[in-house]
Design an enzyme around this catalytic site. Structure first.
Site, PDB file in Angstrom:
ATOM      1  N   GLU A  32      -2.522   4.834  -6.675  1.00 26.32           N
ATOM      2  CA  GLU A  32      -1.524   5.435  -5.791  1.00 26.32           C
ATOM      3  C   GLU A  32      -1.956   6.822  -5.338  1.00 26.32           C
ATOM      4  O   GLU A  32      -1.757   7.202  -4.192  1.00 26.32           O
ATOM      5  CB  GLU A  32      -0.162   5.516  -6.474  1.00 26.32           C
ATOM      6  CG  GLU A  32       0.908   6.062  -5.542  1.00 26.32           C
ATOM      7  CD  GLU A  32       2.315   5.806  -5.996  1.00 26.32           C
ATOM      8  OE1 GLU A  32       3.230   6.142  -5.223  1.00 26.32           O
ATOM      9  OE2 GLU A  32       2.522   5.259  -7.097  1.00 26.32           O
ATOM     10  N   SER A  33      -2.573   7.570  -6.237  1.00 21.94           N
ATOM     11  CA  SER A  33      -3.062   8.895  -5.871  1.00 21.94           C
ATOM     12  C   SER A  33      -4.087   8.787  -4.746  1.00 21.94           C
ATOM     13  O   SER A  33      -3.977   9.480  -3.728  1.00 21.94           O
ATOM     14  CB  SER A  33      -3.678   9.598  -7.084  1.00 21.94           C
ATOM     15  OG  SER A  33      -2.713   9.810  -8.089  1.00 21.94           O
TER      16      SER A  33
END
Length: 128
Positions: free
Chosen positions: A51-52
């Site tokens: 997600e980062s």
């Protein structure tokens, strides 16, 4: 990125950004400190890395007129890691005007595929 950094969670997990563009982003993360009780890399840690990377890449695409917010993520875990460093490689699937989709492959130091993560981000205009 220079102004906002990677964020407290990414810093806490030891994520190090190696490459960043809207089309491709790469980061590493240590297994140590990010394991579940059985001693393998926590599935949630895979997702945080994915997600980062997907969010960073989407924000590059939206800059300077807007920013990205995640609206969907999924992950498939293929294998596990007990030690070393894992690498997340994020590739754009679609860079649109209102949505982006990225696929992130997480591998161990031997190149074994550990997980595949897909994220969709909604692009919002900066507020004036």
């Amino acid at each position: 990125m220079k102004r906002r950094g990677l964020g407290a969670l990414a810093d806490r997990m030891g994520i190090e950004l190696k490459e960043l563009s809207a089309e491709r982003a790469v980061a590493t993360m240590p297994v140590s400190g990010n394991t579940q009780p059985l001693g393998v890399l926590h599935g949630g840690a895979h997702v945080v890395l994915g997600e980062s990377l997907g969010s960073f890449a989407a924000n590059v695409h939206a800059h300077p007129w807007g920013y990205a917010v995640g609206i969907e993520i999924n992950a498939t875990h293929h294998s596990s890691a007990r030690e070393g460093v894992v690498t997340g490689t994020c590739t754009a699937v679609k860079l649109g005007r209102s949505l982006t989709s990225h696929e992130i492959k997480v591998t161990d130091e031997a190149g074994t595929l550990l997980s595949t993560i897909r994220i969709t981000n909604f692009l919002r205009a900066n507020e004036s």
